[in-house]
Design a protein around this motif. Structure first.
Motif, PDB file in Angstrom:
ATOM      1  N   CYS A  83       1.271  -1.088   0.335  1.00  0.00           N
ATOM      2  CA  CYS A  83       0.048  -0.086   0.489  1.00  0.00           C
ATOM      3  C   CYS A  83       0.822   0.960   0.370  1.00  0.00           C
ATOM      4  O   CYS A  83       1.089   1.777   0.816  1.00  0.00           O
ATOM      5  CB  CYS A  83      -0.857   0.001   1.231  1.00  0.00           C
ATOM      6  SG  CYS A  83      -1.879   1.781   0.692  1.00  0.00           S
TER       7      CYS A  83
ATOM      8  N   HIS B  88       0.311   3.662   1.246  1.00  0.00           N
ATOM      9  CA  HIS B  88       0.198   4.747   1.888  1.00  0.00           C
ATOM     10  C   HIS B  88       0.500   4.093   3.444  1.00  0.00           C
ATOM     11  O   HIS B  88       1.501   4.976   4.323  1.00  0.00           O
ATOM     12  CB  HIS B  88      -1.460   5.197   2.713  1.00  0.00           C
ATOM     13  CG  HIS B  88      -1.539   6.704   3.216  1.00  0.00           C
ATOM     14  ND1 HIS B  88      -0.806   8.202   2.908  1.00  0.00           N
ATOM     15  CD2 HIS B  88      -2.382   6.717   3.727  1.00  0.00           C
ATOM     16  CE1 HIS B  88      -1.550   8.820   3.284  1.00  0.00           C
ATOM     17  NE2 HIS B  88      -2.232   8.052   4.189  1.00  0.00           N
ATOM     18  N   CYS B  89       0.211   2.675   4.157  1.00  0.00           N
ATOM     19  CA  CYS B  89       0.635   2.116   5.449  1.00  0.00           C
ATOM     20  C   CYS B  89       1.868   1.138   4.939  1.00  0.00           C
ATOM     21  O   CYS B  89       1.398   0.899   6.266  1.00  0.00           O
ATOM     22  CB  CYS B  89      -0.263   2.040   5.469  1.00  0.00           C
ATOM     23  SG  CYS B  89      -1.807   0.186   4.641  1.00  0.00           S
TER      24      CYS B  89
ATOM     25  N   ARG C 218       1.344  -1.728   4.052  1.00  0.00           N
ATOM     26  CA  ARG C 218       0.823  -3.128   3.939  1.00  0.00           C
ATOM     27  C   ARG C 218       1.035  -3.886   2.924  1.00  0.00           C
ATOM     28  O   ARG C 218       0.373  -3.051   1.984  1.00  0.00           O
ATOM     29  CB  ARG C 218      -0.649  -2.594   4.252  1.00  0.00           C
ATOM     30  CG  ARG C 218      -1.398  -4.144   5.095  1.00  0.00           C
ATOM     31  CD  ARG C 218      -2.639  -3.693   6.091  1.00  0.00           C
ATOM     32  NE  ARG C 218      -3.061  -3.148   7.144  1.00  0.00           N
ATOM     33  CZ  ARG C 218      -3.686  -2.278   7.459  1.00  0.00           C
ATOM     34  NH1 ARG C 218      -4.137  -1.713   6.350  1.00  0.00           N
ATOM     35  NH2 ARG C 218      -3.508  -1.863   8.269  1.00  0.00           N
TER      36      ARG C 218
ATOM     37  N   CYS D 186      -4.650  -0.221   0.104  1.00  0.00           N
ATOM     38  CA  CYS D 186      -5.294  -0.872   1.396  1.00  0.00           C
ATOM     39  C   CYS D 186      -6.600  -0.856   1.021  1.00  0.00           C
ATOM     40  O   CYS D 186      -6.952   1.047   0.728  1.00  0.00           O
ATOM     41  CB  CYS D 186      -4.534  -1.331   2.371  1.00  0.00           C
ATOM     42  SG  CYS D 186      -4.773   0.031   3.200  1.00  0.00           S
TER      43      CYS D 186
ATOM     44  N   CYS E 226      -6.821   2.940   3.495  1.00  0.00           N
ATOM     45  CA  CYS E 226      -6.440   4.095   3.371  1.00  0.00           C
ATOM     46  C   CYS E 226      -6.711   4.076   1.846  1.00  0.00           C
ATOM     47  O   CYS E 226      -6.698   5.553   1.682  1.00  0.00           O
ATOM     48  CB  CYS E 226      -4.924   3.411   2.650  1.00  0.00           C
ATOM     49  SG  CYS E 226      -4.326   3.374   4.291  1.00  0.00           S
TER      50      CYS E 226
HETATM   51 ZN   LIG Z   1      -2.820   1.631   3.314  1.00  0.00          ZN
END
Ligand SMILES: [Zn+2]
Length: 217
Positions: free
Chosen positions: A11, A13-14, A16, A25, A28
Protein backbone atom coordinates in the motif's frame (compact mmCIF):
# COMPACT_ATOMS: atom_id res chain seq x y z
CA UNK A 1 6.63 -15.01 -9.71
CA UNK A 2 9.59 -15.15 -7.35
CA UNK A 3 9.90 -11.35 -7.51
CA UNK A 4 6.40 -11.01 -6.10
CA UNK A 5 7.46 -13.06 -3.11
CA UNK A 6 10.64 -11.07 -2.58
CA UNK A 7 9.06 -7.68 -3.28
CA UNK A 8 5.35 -7.94 -2.65
CA UNK A 9 3.11 -5.06 -3.69
CA UNK A 10 2.56 -2.67 -0.80
CA UNK A 11 0.00 0.00 0.00
CA UNK A 12 1.31 3.43 -1.02
CA UNK A 13 0.14 4.88 2.25
CA UNK A 14 0.58 2.37 5.10
CA UNK A 15 2.94 -0.14 3.48
CA UNK A 16 0.66 -3.11 4.17
CA UNK A 17 1.04 -5.95 1.64
CA UNK A 18 -1.78 -5.84 -0.92
CA UNK A 19 -2.76 -7.55 -4.16
CA UNK A 20 -0.64 -6.77 -7.21
CA UNK A 21 -3.35 -4.85 -9.05
CA UNK A 22 -4.06 -2.37 -6.24
CA UNK A 23 -2.39 0.92 -5.27
CA UNK A 24 -3.66 1.24 -1.72
CA UNK A 25 -5.27 -1.06 0.85
CA UNK A 26 -8.99 -0.93 1.59
CA UNK A 27 -8.47 1.12 4.75
CA UNK A 28 -6.37 3.79 3.05
CA UNK A 29 -8.68 3.94 0.04
CA UNK A 30 -11.13 5.86 2.25
CA UNK A 31 -8.55 8.62 2.63
CA UNK A 32 -8.42 9.47 -1.07
CA UNK A 33 -10.27 12.74 -1.62
CA UNK A 34 -12.48 12.12 -4.61
CA UNK A 35 -14.12 15.37 -5.71
CA UNK A 36 -17.67 14.12 -6.39
CA UNK A 37 -18.01 16.89 -8.99
CA UNK A 38 -20.90 16.71 -11.39
CA UNK A 39 -19.54 16.77 -14.96
CA UNK A 40 -22.67 18.31 -16.41
CA UNK A 41 -22.95 21.11 -13.83
CA UNK A 42 -20.88 23.96 -12.51
CA UNK A 43 -17.99 22.90 -10.27
CA UNK A 44 -14.64 24.38 -9.15
CA UNK A 45 -12.59 23.03 -12.06
CA UNK A 46 -15.14 24.31 -14.55
CA UNK A 47 -15.13 27.72 -12.83
CA UNK A 48 -11.35 27.81 -13.06
CA UNK A 49 -11.35 26.87 -16.78
CA UNK A 50 -13.99 29.51 -17.52
CA UNK A 51 -11.50 32.20 -16.50
CA UNK A 52 -9.36 31.44 -19.53
CA UNK A 53 -11.56 29.85 -22.22
CA UNK A 54 -15.20 28.95 -22.94
CA UNK A 55 -15.26 25.42 -21.49
CA UNK A 56 -18.31 23.20 -22.01
CA UNK A 57 -17.94 20.73 -19.13
CA UNK A 58 -15.18 19.88 -16.70
CA UNK A 59 -14.36 17.17 -14.19
CA UNK A 60 -11.55 16.37 -11.77
CA UNK A 61 -11.27 12.94 -10.18
CA UNK A 62 -9.35 13.73 -7.01
CA UNK A 63 -8.27 16.70 -4.95
CA UNK A 64 -4.59 17.21 -4.76
CA UNK A 65 -3.69 18.53 -1.32
CA UNK A 66 -0.41 19.05 0.48
CA UNK A 67 0.94 15.89 2.13
CA UNK A 68 -2.11 13.92 1.15
CA UNK A 69 -2.50 10.43 -0.20
CA UNK A 70 -3.80 12.02 -3.44
CA UNK A 71 -0.44 13.72 -3.86
CA UNK A 72 1.37 10.41 -3.34
CA UNK A 73 -0.79 8.80 -5.99
CA UNK A 74 -0.05 11.50 -8.56
CA UNK A 75 3.65 11.41 -7.70
CA UNK A 76 3.60 7.66 -8.24
CA UNK A 77 1.85 8.21 -11.57
CA UNK A 78 4.36 10.77 -12.79
CA UNK A 79 7.63 9.43 -11.54
CA UNK A 80 7.34 5.69 -10.97
CA UNK A 81 7.44 3.31 -13.84
CA UNK A 82 4.40 1.18 -13.09
CA UNK A 83 2.05 0.49 -15.96
CA UNK A 84 -0.83 -0.28 -13.60
CA UNK A 85 -1.27 3.26 -12.21
CA UNK A 86 -2.86 4.90 -15.26
CA UNK A 87 -5.25 1.96 -15.53
CA UNK A 88 -6.26 2.11 -11.87
CA UNK A 89 -6.97 5.84 -12.15
CA UNK A 90 -9.03 5.12 -15.26
CA UNK A 91 -11.04 2.54 -13.33
CA UNK A 92 -11.72 5.01 -10.51
CA UNK A 93 -12.81 7.57 -13.10
CA UNK A 94 -15.13 5.13 -14.86
CA UNK A 95 -16.81 4.33 -11.54
CA UNK A 96 -17.54 8.05 -10.94
CA UNK A 97 -17.75 9.99 -14.18
CA UNK A 98 -21.11 9.97 -15.90
CA UNK A 99 -21.29 12.05 -19.10
CA UNK A 100 -25.10 11.75 -19.22
CA UNK A 101 -26.28 13.45 -22.44
CA UNK A 102 -23.05 15.51 -22.75
CA UNK A 103 -20.81 12.74 -24.00
CA UNK A 104 -17.76 14.07 -25.87
CA UNK A 105 -16.95 12.78 -29.36
CA UNK A 106 -13.15 12.72 -29.27
CA UNK A 107 -10.59 12.24 -26.48
CA UNK A 108 -7.30 14.14 -26.61
CA UNK A 109 -4.58 13.90 -23.96
CA UNK A 110 -1.94 16.53 -23.28
CA UNK A 111 1.21 15.37 -25.06
CA UNK A 112 4.37 14.95 -23.03
CA UNK A 113 7.62 16.38 -24.23
CA UNK A 114 9.39 13.49 -26.07
CA UNK A 115 12.34 13.64 -23.66
CA UNK A 116 10.07 13.43 -20.64
CA UNK A 117 8.27 10.51 -22.19
CA UNK A 118 11.57 8.64 -22.58
CA UNK A 119 12.52 9.39 -18.98
CA UNK A 120 9.20 8.24 -17.62
CA UNK A 121 8.90 5.08 -19.66
CA UNK A 122 5.17 4.60 -19.74
CA UNK A 123 3.02 7.51 -20.80
CA UNK A 124 0.49 7.12 -18.01
CA UNK A 125 -1.82 9.74 -19.43
CA UNK A 126 -1.89 7.77 -22.66
CA UNK A 127 -2.74 4.52 -20.87
CA UNK A 128 -5.38 6.33 -18.84
CA UNK A 129 -6.97 7.86 -21.95
CA UNK A 130 -6.88 4.55 -23.83
CA UNK A 131 -8.74 2.82 -21.00
CA UNK A 132 -11.42 5.54 -20.97
CA UNK A 133 -11.70 5.43 -24.76
CA UNK A 134 -12.40 1.71 -24.62
CA UNK A 135 -14.95 1.94 -21.82
CA UNK A 136 -16.91 4.99 -22.98
CA UNK A 137 -16.51 4.05 -26.67
CA UNK A 138 -15.10 7.44 -27.64
CA UNK A 139 -12.20 7.56 -30.12
CA UNK A 140 -8.83 8.75 -28.78
CA UNK A 141 -7.05 11.05 -31.25
CA UNK A 142 -3.34 10.57 -30.44
CA UNK A 143 -2.18 12.88 -33.19
CA UNK A 144 -4.34 15.98 -32.95
CA UNK A 145 -2.18 18.02 -30.59
CA UNK A 146 1.57 18.11 -30.76
CA UNK A 147 3.94 19.74 -28.34
CA UNK A 148 6.22 22.06 -30.27
CA UNK A 149 9.81 21.16 -30.00
CA UNK A 150 12.39 23.89 -29.68
CA UNK A 151 16.03 23.33 -30.50
CA UNK A 152 18.86 24.16 -28.15
CA UNK A 153 19.79 27.19 -30.27
CA UNK A 154 16.34 28.63 -29.75
CA UNK A 155 16.41 27.80 -26.06
CA UNK A 156 19.49 29.97 -25.69
CA UNK A 157 17.62 33.08 -26.78
CA UNK A 158 16.74 35.67 -24.20
CA UNK A 159 14.56 34.61 -21.30
CA UNK A 160 11.53 36.66 -22.26
CA UNK A 161 11.34 35.12 -25.71
CA UNK A 162 11.80 31.67 -24.23
CA UNK A 163 8.88 32.09 -21.88
CA UNK A 164 6.67 33.07 -24.76
CA UNK A 165 7.59 30.12 -26.92
CA UNK A 166 8.21 27.06 -24.77
CA UNK A 167 5.40 24.71 -23.84
CA UNK A 168 3.15 25.69 -26.69
CA UNK A 169 1.08 23.28 -28.67
CA UNK A 170 -0.36 23.10 -32.13
CA UNK A 171 -3.11 21.16 -33.85
CA UNK A 172 -1.77 18.83 -36.54
CA UNK A 173 -4.98 18.56 -38.55
CA UNK A 174 -8.18 20.44 -38.97
CA UNK A 175 -11.07 19.35 -36.84
CA UNK A 176 -14.42 21.08 -36.78
CA UNK A 177 -17.90 20.69 -35.35
CA UNK A 178 -16.73 18.30 -32.61
CA UNK A 179 -17.02 18.08 -28.83
CA UNK A 180 -13.51 17.29 -27.64
CA UNK A 181 -12.55 16.12 -24.16
CA UNK A 182 -9.10 17.32 -23.22
CA UNK A 183 -7.38 15.13 -20.63
CA UNK A 184 -4.48 16.01 -18.32
CA UNK A 185 -2.99 14.69 -15.08
CA UNK A 186 -2.88 17.68 -12.72
CA UNK A 187 -4.78 20.94 -13.02
CA UNK A 188 -3.09 23.84 -11.23
CA UNK A 189 -3.34 27.16 -13.05
CA UNK A 190 -4.91 25.65 -16.15
CA UNK A 191 -2.36 27.25 -18.50
CA UNK A 192 -1.60 24.05 -20.42
CA UNK A 193 -5.23 23.05 -20.79
CA UNK A 194 -6.15 26.57 -21.86
CA UNK A 195 -3.48 26.85 -24.54
CA UNK A 196 -4.56 23.53 -26.09
CA UNK A 197 -8.23 24.46 -25.79
CA UNK A 198 -7.62 27.62 -27.79
CA UNK A 199 -5.83 25.62 -30.51
CA UNK A 200 -8.92 23.42 -30.81
CA UNK A 201 -11.38 26.32 -30.57
CA UNK A 202 -9.53 28.41 -33.15
CA UNK A 203 -9.35 25.44 -35.54
CA UNK A 204 -13.09 25.28 -36.06
CA UNK A 205 -16.53 25.25 -34.56
CA UNK A 206 -15.63 22.91 -31.70
CA UNK A 207 -16.57 22.49 -28.05
CA UNK A 208 -13.93 21.72 -25.45
CA UNK A 209 -14.47 19.91 -22.17
CA UNK A 210 -11.80 19.07 -19.63
CA UNK A 211 -11.00 16.00 -17.56
CA UNK A 212 -8.12 15.97 -15.07
CA UNK A 213 -7.01 13.23 -12.72
CA UNK A 214 -6.31 15.72 -9.95
CA UNK A 215 -7.07 19.30 -9.17
CA UNK A 216 -4.62 21.28 -7.06
CA UNK A 217 -6.66 23.31 -4.62
ZN1 LIG B 1 -2.94 1.26 3.44
Amino acid sequence: MILDLLFPNRCLHCNRIIEADLLVCNLCFGQIHFTHYDYSKNNPVKEQCKLSFPVKNAYALIQFEENSLSRKIIHELKYKNREIIGKILAQWTIERLDFRDQKPEILVSVPLHPRKQRERGYNQLHLYTEALSKYYEIPFDHQLIKRNYYSKAQALKDKKHRQETVNTFSATHLITGKHILLIDDVFTTGTTVSSIAWEILNAGDNNVSVLVMAMDV
